[in-house]
Design a protein around this motif. Sequence first.
Motif, PDB file in Angstrom:
ATOM      1  N   SER A   1       0.839  -1.210   0.000  1.00  0.00           N
ATOM      2  CA  SER A   1       0.000   0.000   0.000  1.00  0.00           C
ATOM      3  C   SER A   1       0.868   1.253   0.000  1.00  0.00           C
ATOM      4  O   SER A   1       0.574   2.221  -0.717  1.00  0.00           O
ATOM      5  N   LYS A   2       1.938   1.244   0.780  1.00  0.00           N
ATOM      6  CA  LYS A   2       2.850   2.391   0.814  1.00  0.00           C
ATOM      7  C   LYS A   2       3.521   2.599  -0.539  1.00  0.00           C
ATOM      8  O   LYS A   2       3.677   3.735  -1.009  1.00  0.00           O
ATOM      9  N   MET A   3       3.904   1.512  -1.168  1.00  0.00           N
ATOM     10  CA  MET A   3       4.551   1.615  -2.477  1.00  0.00           C
ATOM     11  C   MET A   3       3.586   2.162  -3.520  1.00  0.00           C
ATOM     12  O   MET A   3       3.997   2.895  -4.434  1.00  0.00           O
ATOM     13  N   SER A   4       2.307   1.814  -3.390  1.00  0.00           N
ATOM     14  CA  SER A   4       1.290   2.372  -4.287  1.00  0.00           C
ATOM     15  C   SER A   4       1.128   3.863  -4.047  1.00  0.00           C
ATOM     16  O   SER A   4       1.062   4.666  -4.994  1.00  0.00           O
ATOM     17  N   ARG A   5       1.050   4.277  -2.778  1.00  0.00           N
ATOM     18  CA  ARG A   5       0.904   5.704  -2.449  1.00  0.00           C
ATOM     19  C   ARG A   5       2.129   6.507  -2.868  1.00  0.00           C
ATOM     20  O   ARG A   5       2.016   7.683  -3.254  1.00  0.00           O
ATOM     21  N   ASP A   6       3.297   5.870  -2.803  1.00  0.00           N
ATOM     22  CA  ASP A   6       4.539   6.553  -3.172  1.00  0.00           C
ATOM     23  C   ASP A   6       4.748   6.601  -4.681  1.00  0.00           C
ATOM     24  O   ASP A   6       5.759   7.154  -5.152  1.00  0.00           O
TER      25      ASP A   6
ATOM     26  N   ILE B   1      -1.019  -1.733  -8.289  1.00  0.00           N
ATOM     27  CA  ILE B   1      -1.310  -3.144  -8.102  1.00  0.00           C
ATOM     28  C   ILE B   1      -2.802  -3.386  -8.008  1.00  0.00           C
ATOM     29  O   ILE B   1      -3.521  -2.629  -7.346  1.00  0.00           O
ATOM     30  N   GLN B   2      -3.266  -4.412  -8.710  1.00  0.00           N
ATOM     31  CA  GLN B   2      -4.665  -4.834  -8.680  1.00  0.00           C
ATOM     32  C   GLN B   2      -4.673  -6.353  -8.590  1.00  0.00           C
ATOM     33  O   GLN B   2      -4.389  -7.029  -9.569  1.00  0.00           O
ATOM     34  N   LYS B   3      -4.946  -6.853  -7.392  1.00  0.00           N
ATOM     35  CA  LYS B   3      -4.875  -8.287  -7.126  1.00  0.00           C
ATOM     36  C   LYS B   3      -3.477  -8.796  -7.486  1.00  0.00           C
ATOM     37  O   LYS B   3      -2.510  -8.400  -6.879  1.00  0.00           O
ATOM     38  N   ASN B   4      -3.364  -9.669  -8.499  1.00  0.00           N
ATOM     39  CA  ASN B   4      -2.055 -10.223  -8.849  1.00  0.00           C
ATOM     40  C   ASN B   4      -1.374  -9.488 -10.000  1.00  0.00           C
ATOM     41  O   ASN B   4      -0.296  -9.879 -10.424  1.00  0.00           O
ATOM     42  N   GLU B   5      -2.020  -8.441 -10.496  1.00  0.00           N
ATOM     43  CA  GLU B   5      -1.458  -7.672 -11.608  1.00  0.00           C
ATOM     44  C   GLU B   5      -0.711  -6.447 -11.066  1.00  0.00           C
ATOM     45  O   GLU B   5      -1.276  -5.652 -10.315  1.00  0.00           O
ATOM     46  N   VAL B   6       0.547  -6.317 -11.461  1.00  0.00           N
ATOM     47  CA  VAL B   6       1.390  -5.234 -10.953  1.00  0.00           C
ATOM     48  C   VAL B   6       1.969  -4.444 -12.126  1.00  0.00           C
ATOM     49  O   VAL B   6       2.358  -5.017 -13.150  1.00  0.00           O
TER      50      VAL B   6
END
Length: 223
Positions: A199-204, A209-214
């Motif tokens: 979650s932090k990496m997404s905010r940064d 990321i969406q389920k298993n898709e990155v």
Amino acid sequence: MDWQILLDSILFQGMSLKELSELMTCLRPEHRTYKKGSIIYHAGVKNVAMGLVLSGCVHIENNDFLGNKSILSQILQGGIFAEAYACIKEEELMVNVVVAEDSEILFFDGGRVLKTCAGNCPYHAQLIQNLLFVMARKNLALSKRSLHTSPKRIRERLLSYFSEQMARQGGKSFTIPFGRQELADYLNVDRSALSNELSKMSRDGIIRIQKNEVRYLGEDLFF
């Protein structure tokens, strides 16, 4: 039994259907089915057979005395497991072999695999060569996992793993072959801590990321 699965397996690479059929007569494999969650082999057992996954998925897991679990590898359709122990009968298994999905497994006796038949057929020699290749590749896979789990910080472990997946899948968008708990076990971290870090990496703005898709959004992987 689906012969095409066997022909597509790296264990029987380079063989024709006729050659494979004749080889099966020599090897005399045993077919079994398992439900999800079943344990095929417990750590500590000896005299195991080599398994080839016809359908489903198998995990190779390490469990310590405190109950912590690590997934060392994931065996999918066409893959094999316990091949080293099948070749060294007196060696105790150091890991558990657990069924991750309902599975069909074909078991081969290690002695029959390693001993060529009376006719010394070339396709049995090909089988042994393929087996050595599989064992060498698995040794490299375990070495890669040790690289992913050596960093102290969870973010560094994730970036190391993501870097490998991008290289393997050929781009910054890739699919993780694990669920969230399985990824945590593979990287040897707590699931909640892993989810928080993702979650932090997404905010940064590092990943999407969406389920298993990155999707990796950065330019370079600097740890």
